[in-house]
Design a protein around this motif. Sequence first.
Motif, PDB file in Angstrom:
ATOM      1  N   GLY A 103      54.669  42.892  78.430  1.00 45.36           N
ATOM      2  CA  GLY A 103      53.232  43.079  78.582  1.00 45.36           C
ATOM      3  C   GLY A 103      52.923  44.488  79.046  1.00 45.36           C
ATOM      4  O   GLY A 103      53.799  45.231  79.449  1.00 45.36           O
ATOM      5  N   GLN A 104      51.668  44.868  78.963  1.00 44.20           N
ATOM      6  CA  GLN A 104      51.297  46.207  79.399  1.00 44.20           C
ATOM      7  C   GLN A 104      51.048  46.202  80.891  1.00 44.20           C
ATOM      8  O   GLN A 104      50.583  45.215  81.458  1.00 44.20           O
ATOM      9  N   LYS A 105      51.330  47.306  81.535  1.00 46.96           N
ATOM     10  CA  LYS A 105      51.170  47.405  82.985  1.00 46.96           C
ATOM     11  C   LYS A 105      49.710  47.202  83.398  1.00 46.96           C
ATOM     12  O   LYS A 105      49.431  46.730  84.469  1.00 46.96           O
ATOM     13  N   MET A 121      51.615  35.945  77.056  1.00 45.62           N
ATOM     14  CA  MET A 121      51.340  35.390  75.728  1.00 45.62           C
ATOM     15  C   MET A 121      49.890  35.612  75.320  1.00 45.62           C
ATOM     16  O   MET A 121      49.602  35.918  74.162  1.00 45.62           O
ATOM     17  N   ALA A 122      48.958  35.462  76.267  1.00 49.08           N
ATOM     18  CA  ALA A 122      47.549  35.691  75.967  1.00 49.08           C
ATOM     19  C   ALA A 122      47.324  37.148  75.551  1.00 49.08           C
ATOM     20  O   ALA A 122      46.595  37.431  74.587  1.00 49.08           O
ATOM     21  N   ARG A 123      47.938  38.065  76.288  1.00 51.10           N
ATOM     22  CA  ARG A 123      47.809  39.496  75.970  1.00 51.10           C
ATOM     23  C   ARG A 123      48.431  39.793  74.601  1.00 51.10           C
ATOM     24  O   ARG A 123      47.864  40.514  73.791  1.00 51.10           O
ATOM     25  N   LYS A 125      48.800  37.709  72.082  1.00 45.23           N
ATOM     26  CA  LYS A 125      47.931  37.133  71.053  1.00 45.23           C
ATOM     27  C   LYS A 125      46.707  38.012  70.815  1.00 45.23           C
ATOM     28  O   LYS A 125      46.308  38.233  69.673  1.00 45.23           O
ATOM     29  N   GLN A 126      46.138  38.534  71.879  1.00 43.01           N
ATOM     30  CA  GLN A 126      44.968  39.402  71.752  1.00 43.01           C
ATOM     31  C   GLN A 126      45.322  40.657  70.954  1.00 43.01           C
ATOM     32  O   GLN A 126      44.610  41.028  70.019  1.00 43.01           O
ATOM     33  N   VAL A 127      46.406  41.299  71.304  1.00 44.80           N
ATOM     34  CA  VAL A 127      46.829  42.519  70.599  1.00 44.80           C
ATOM     35  C   VAL A 127      47.145  42.195  69.143  1.00 44.80           C
ATOM     36  O   VAL A 127      46.763  42.923  68.226  1.00 44.80           O
ATOM     37  N   SER A 128      47.829  41.075  68.916  1.00 42.01           N
ATOM     38  CA  SER A 128      48.180  40.666  67.563  1.00 42.01           C
ATOM     39  C   SER A 128      46.932  40.410  66.717  1.00 42.01           C
ATOM     40  O   SER A 128      46.849  40.840  65.566  1.00 42.01           O
ATOM     41  N   ASP A 129      45.946  39.704  67.282  1.00 42.55           N
ATOM     42  CA  ASP A 129      44.698  39.443  66.560  1.00 42.55           C
ATOM     43  C   ASP A 129      43.969  40.741  66.213  1.00 42.55           C
ATOM     44  O   ASP A 129      43.423  40.886  65.121  1.00 42.55           O
ATOM     45  N   GLU A 130      43.964  41.701  67.144  1.00 43.36           N
ATOM     46  CA  GLU A 130      43.320  42.994  66.887  1.00 43.36           C
ATOM     47  C   GLU A 130      44.008  43.717  65.732  1.00 43.36           C
ATOM     48  O   GLU A 130      43.356  44.273  64.845  1.00 43.36           O
TER      49      GLU A 130
END
Length: 153
Positions: A103-105, A121-123, A125-130
Motif C-alpha cells: 500500500g502507499q504510505k 485491498m480497498a486501496r 481496488k481503488q487504484v485498479s478501478d482508476e
Amino acid sequence: MQIEEGAIVSGKVTGLTDFGAFIEMEDGKTGMIHISEVAANYVKDIREHISVGQEVKAKVISITPDGKISLSIKKLSEQPKEQRPQRPQKPKGERRAPQVWNGQKSSAPADGAKPSFEDMMARFKQVSDEKMTDLKRASDSKRGGGYNRRGAK
C-alpha cells in the motif's frame, strides 16, 4: 611469430567491406575486424573510422580451426574484466525475496500503525478501478468516441 587469442597485433588495412575491415598483420597473415568490433559506439559506416592503408592495432579475439583470425579494436579500449567493479555474488541456492505491495504510505493510519489487509485491498481496488477507467477511456477514444459503425450509440 605465433598468433594466439588475447594477443595485441598491429597491421595495415588492406580492404574495407560493409561488414568489416581486412588487416594484413606483420607476419603476412590476414585477419578481419567486424564492423561491431571497430568502436564502442554504433558504427554505421566503417569508412568513417578506418581507411585503406591505415596502420591499426587490434586484439585477437578468436582463431578458428581453419585459420580465420577475428580482431577487435574495441576490446583494446575496454577495461580488463578484473578491473571492473564486481557485483556481490549470491550463493546459487539463495533467492531474492519477492516484492510485495504494502500500500502507499499516504494511506497508512495517522497513528503510524501498519494498515490492515482490508485497508490495503480497498486501496488496491481503488487504484485498479482508476487505471481500468483510464484504459477504457483511452481505447474508446481510439475507436471514434464510443460510436459503432452503424451509427447507433
